[in-house]
Design an enzyme around this catalytic site. Structure first.
Site, PDB file in Angstrom:
ATOM      1  N   ASN A   1       0.815  -1.221   0.000  1.00 36.08           N
ATOM      2  CA  ASN A   1       0.000   0.000   0.000  1.00 36.08           C
ATOM      3  C   ASN A   1       0.852   1.277   0.000  1.00 36.08           C
ATOM      4  O   ASN A   1       0.309   2.379  -0.016  1.00 36.08           O
ATOM      5  CB  ASN A   1      -1.012  -0.004   1.157  1.00 36.08           C
ATOM      6  CG  ASN A   1      -0.360   0.075   2.521  1.00 36.08           C
ATOM      7  OD1 ASN A   1       0.775   0.518   2.662  1.00 36.08           O
ATOM      8  ND2 ASN A   1      -1.086  -0.373   3.541  1.00 36.08           N
TER       9      ASN A   1
ATOM     10  N   HIS B   1      -3.560   4.708   9.001  1.00 39.04           N
ATOM     11  CA  HIS B   1      -2.970   3.590   9.748  1.00 39.04           C
ATOM     12  C   HIS B   1      -3.559   3.494  11.151  1.00 39.04           C
ATOM     13  O   HIS B   1      -3.867   2.416  11.636  1.00 39.04           O
ATOM     14  CB  HIS B   1      -1.448   3.762   9.843  1.00 39.04           C
ATOM     15  CG  HIS B   1      -0.762   2.732  10.682  1.00 39.04           C
ATOM     16  ND1 HIS B   1      -0.264   1.560  10.170  1.00 39.04           N
ATOM     17  CD2 HIS B   1      -0.507   2.686  12.018  1.00 39.04           C
ATOM     18  CE1 HIS B   1       0.271   0.848  11.147  1.00 39.04           C
ATOM     19  NE2 HIS B   1       0.150   1.504  12.272  1.00 39.04           N
TER      20      HIS B   1
ATOM     21  N   GLU C   1      21.240 -14.746  13.262  1.00 41.99           N
ATOM     22  CA  GLU C   1      20.760 -15.069  14.599  1.00 41.99           C
ATOM     23  C   GLU C   1      19.269 -14.740  14.745  1.00 41.99           C
ATOM     24  O   GLU C   1      18.504 -15.514  15.337  1.00 41.99           O
ATOM     25  CB  GLU C   1      21.556 -14.293  15.666  1.00 41.99           C
ATOM     26  CG  GLU C   1      23.044 -14.631  15.715  1.00 41.99           C
ATOM     27  CD  GLU C   1      23.854 -13.908  14.661  1.00 41.99           C
ATOM     28  OE1 GLU C   1      23.298 -13.008  13.977  1.00 41.99           O
ATOM     29  OE2 GLU C   1      25.047 -14.237  14.500  1.00 41.99           O
TER      30      GLU C   1
ATOM     31  N   PHE D   1      26.133 -12.652  20.960  1.00 38.97           N
ATOM     32  CA  PHE D   1      25.253 -12.415  19.821  1.00 38.97           C
ATOM     33  C   PHE D   1      23.778 -12.597  20.167  1.00 38.97           C
ATOM     34  O   PHE D   1      22.912 -12.416  19.295  1.00 38.97           O
ATOM     35  CB  PHE D   1      25.643 -13.301  18.638  1.00 38.97           C
ATOM     36  CG  PHE D   1      27.037 -13.054  18.124  1.00 38.97           C
ATOM     37  CD1 PHE D   1      27.594 -11.787  18.162  1.00 38.97           C
ATOM     38  CD2 PHE D   1      27.793 -14.084  17.601  1.00 38.97           C
ATOM     39  CE1 PHE D   1      28.886 -11.554  17.700  1.00 38.97           C
ATOM     40  CE2 PHE D   1      29.085 -13.859  17.125  1.00 38.97           C
ATOM     41  CZ  PHE D   1      29.636 -12.600  17.176  1.00 38.97           C
TER      42      PHE D   1
ATOM     43  N   ARG E   1      33.256 -21.509  26.733  1.00 32.13           N
ATOM     44  CA  ARG E   1      34.155 -21.930  25.657  1.00 32.13           C
ATOM     45  C   ARG E   1      35.246 -22.829  26.241  1.00 32.13           C
ATOM     46  O   ARG E   1      35.614 -23.843  25.647  1.00 32.13           O
ATOM     47  CB  ARG E   1      34.822 -20.695  25.030  1.00 32.13           C
ATOM     48  CG  ARG E   1      35.867 -21.070  24.003  1.00 32.13           C
ATOM     49  CD  ARG E   1      36.784 -19.885  23.658  1.00 32.13           C
ATOM     50  NE  ARG E   1      37.666 -20.226  22.551  1.00 32.13           N
ATOM     51  CZ  ARG E   1      38.781 -19.591  22.248  1.00 32.13           C
ATOM     52  NH1 ARG E   1      39.166 -18.553  22.974  1.00 32.13           N
ATOM     53  NH2 ARG E   1      39.518 -19.962  21.226  1.00 32.13           N
TER      54      ARG E   1
END
Lengths: 493, 493
Positions: free
Chosen positions: A27, A104, A246, A272, A354
């Site tokens: 639109n 809107h 991600e 992340f 880790r």
């Protein structure tokens, strides 16, 4: 315009998801005004570049037959996802608000309604509908709706009775618990390696398991040995290579979980998680059973430096309602947390190391949220609460304090939300009121005042250095913990 | 593959940023393996769909003259951003690791080095370089480098001496402070309206001000009356319509701030900060002077419901190192916070209300981080600490308690980070040790144990309802605050 549209559409095109049909309601209006304010994209060209079949339907926004035909045609798979582009007009057919961005959020005034109904050629009365249309609609809706609902119910219930569906999350669920590996005290294992062992051990028991990663599959321990890669030519592959996406990964996980019959596991580096906050929140909001595997969970990541070293991410996740957050002390807590996540009615975030960490627990604290590590001393002078890779450090600090005559209890507290949900007696047996406490975690101390009188943590961004040096220089070491215990006891160090 | 590449590239194409040249190092390798695992994009077609000039250069990754020529050609503006596509080979020319994903992180073994040098036809000795090449390189680097550095230094220092640059952040900075509007006690003003008034009042004083929003320009108060829209044909426009691209907006803001001479302000709804955590963190990590305007800051947003109602976002931002977070109690604190953000050496997040809030302060707590509201009572029975739209509610609760004979101090605490940085005397004068405290905030109580003995907050997702009803039903009301004060005082309610 949102970036996740790129991540998701690109992946859908790559995987040839030809049961996906999207309708682009073009639109050309956004909240601020015409789309020309902020974009000049050739949207059709963009989706073609993703390998989609783009069908440009033109001005058919008000032509229901044309829309129905387009959707029917799109139901026939042709190897590609479909984008149906409709040029539409917001606020149509209002003579005042058609193609206006105000439409809107605008509530039409009485005059707006009158003027719009005049254009439509219908009487200006509230809730006007031709009675023959109402009758036809009601009878058709009733007849066709009942039929469609019964057909769906039959299909859906037969699907849910298939053994694959029932077994998706383990049948019985305890089978996964029983299959979990166990590590000897003193062994050194990165918890990202432990999750991989736990996934491998449960893959045969969980037909619904779908594992994947945002281009860190090997790094995060989310490669399941027996799984093949999902692709356009291998739709049965349970290993999804999400690419460097991600946000798209998290969104797809939530969608699969809400579909049902699938237990999605997705891995990335913990820092992340910032790229996928929206789907993590959506999972929490909708109670989707997904398992986020966040590895490389502290400045111990090392040389990659501050951009790759999470500091505040744990606080960010713990503050989110409905998200089960676990930072296991060692491999045993990781395996127990995984087996628990399989039956948890909602999303779980596993926050893993880790680097190798020494096994110091039997893993049960992952169920209760917190537990005493080692022998139970009934009247400790102080309590050190640690999480994740810092629990072994807390044990070392307690040993050092013992040699100077202090009785110090170590508590592993992998999950605040789980611990809060325990009965008061259990909580008080682990953290007796009145006993001074020190918390130790290689991350922001934000939030720890709820549990501890002194906090050992990292309230700054990290630094590039080998992981053990980064930890030590940022104050995560035995000396700092001993000093904090002395401080909370009011004695000189 | 990351979504932000879509947001940024689409906006750059729309704005015709023809001084932007990107090089796509198309080695077709990611960490997990070949890009074919996860993507089939026609990247050139995708960037053409954004309006970029895409130059496909083929296999010139090792041809320095060709690369130099391509970059030189790209320096001539043609109205479009440029994408130079180079087909390259990771690990080249190793006979073992060329085009291998292991090469991404692999440290070459001695044998790898020997075999690669054999391919290159150079002696197998450590740090081999032909001496004539070293000499030529050093003399050229020295001569050309010195010249280039001097030219840059001259250009850069003359740019920084231009009045526009010096004045970017106010000249003198106090001019903005003096220009700030002030509201009468008792007036009712949404703090998102107050920021708009503050921006309008300072626009003429800040030549570097660039304001914008991710398609919520009017809603967030970030439309500056005197600014025109930035576009391809109006590069001088200081109002940026970022489109529905929070991540791209935040990233562009950080880039502009680090360039210098620009003070970027960007607005969106607070819940959408989740879409832009990475650039918020990048701003904090790099000390970029940007101002994030986050409005619609609680469940008071109302009918849009939980997806649009922030709950845990404040905790998430407060836990981030280096980010100045302010949730002003009213219009006066908003204006003071804005004037302060202009000179703050780092990023500021202003967390503002959608709804009207009663003016109850003179605004100064935005500087010190916390301040006493109303008359100072030297020996309060208890202290109620509020932030943002809840401070007026705290005043009402204190009044109610006063009528039952309790002396209760109200503290507005717009910024934890700023308050922590105050001298102990100031902190103790506002929050005297030993006086029981209750905190009130329409958001997660996570983190509040640092400041308060009892917490009134919202530790769940919100609900769709008119804003005042949502607040009331979720426990943000005078009764709840009075009950919490009674509880902390150990008296029956």
């Amino acid at each position: 315009m949102e970036g996740v549209s790129h991540e998701a559409a690109s992946l859908a095109g790559h995987l040839g998801l030809d049961r996906l049909v999207c309708v682009f309601d073009d639109n050309r209006i956004t909240i601020d005004g015409g789309t020309g304010l902020a974009t000049s994209d050739d949207v059709a060209g963009r989706f073609r570049s993703y390998g989609w079949d783009v069908v440009e339907l033109g001005e058919i926004g008000e032509d229901l037959d044309a829309i129905e035909n387009a959707l029917e045609t799109a139901r026939t798979p042709n190897g590609k996802p479909r984008l149906l582009v409709l040029r539409t007009h917001i606020g149509f057919p209002s003579p005042d608000h058609t193609d206006s961005h105000a439409a809107h959020g605008l509530a039409f005034s009485a005059e707006d309604v009158t003027r719009t109904k005049a254009v439509m050629g219908i009487p200006d009365e509230p809730f006007y509908l031709p009675s023959d249309l109402v009758d036809a609609y009601r009878s058709l809706t009733n007849a066709r709706g009942t039929e469609a609902h019964l057909a769906w119910e039959s299909l859906s219930s037969s699907a849910r009775q298939r053994s694959e569906w029932n077994a998706s999350f383990g049948d019985p669920p305890s089978a996964v618990v029983d299959a979990m590996p166990n590590w000897d005290l003193g062994a050194k294992v990165a918890t990202r390696k432990a999750i991989q062992a736990a996934l491998d051990a449960s893959a045969d028991l969980l037909p619904g398991l779908v594992s994947g990663s945002a281009d860190l599959t090997g790094n995060t321990g989310t490669k399941v040995a027996s799984f093949s890669g999902q692709s356009a030519s291998n739709g049965d592959g349970h290993q999804v290579y999400y690419g460097i996406r991600e946000h798209g990964m998290g969104s797809a996980m939530v969608g699969m979980a809400l579909h049902g019959g699938i237990l999605p596991v997705g891995g990335t580096f913990f820092v992340f998680v910032d790229y996928m906050r929206p789907p993590v929140r959506l999972a929490a909001l909708s109670g989707a059973r997904v398992v986020f595997v966040f590895t490389h969970d502290s400045v111990a990541v090392g040389e990659d430096g501050p951009t790759h070293q999470p500091v505040e991410q744990l606080a960010g996740l713990r503050s989110m309602p409905g998200l089960h957050v676990v930072r296991p002390a060692d491999a045993n807590e990781t395996a127990v947390a995984w087996a628990d996540a399989v039956t948890h009615d909602g999303p779980t975030a596993l926050v893993l190391s880790r680097q190798d960490v020494r096994v110091v627990t039997d893993g049960t604290a992952a169920i209760t949220g917190a537990g005493i590590v080692g022998e139970v001393d009934d009247n400790p002078d102080a309590i050190i609460i640690g999480t994740g890779s810092e629990v072994a450090l807390c044990v070392d600090a307690a040993e050092a304090l013992k040699s100077s005559g202090r009785s110090v209890r170590v508590v592993s507290m992998p999950s605040w939300d789980r611990f809060r949900a325990q009965p008061a007696e259990l909580r008080y047996s682990i953290l007796p009121p009145g006993v001074p406490t020190v918390s130790v975690e290689a991350g922001s101390t934000f939030g720890w005042h709820e549990w501890s009188d002194r906090q050992v943590g990292i309230d700054r961004f990290g630094a590039s250095a080998p992981g053990d040096i980064a930890l030590d220089r940022l104050g995560i070491n035995v000396d700092a913990v001993v000093a904090a215990v002395h401080d909370v006891l009011g004695v000189a160090s």
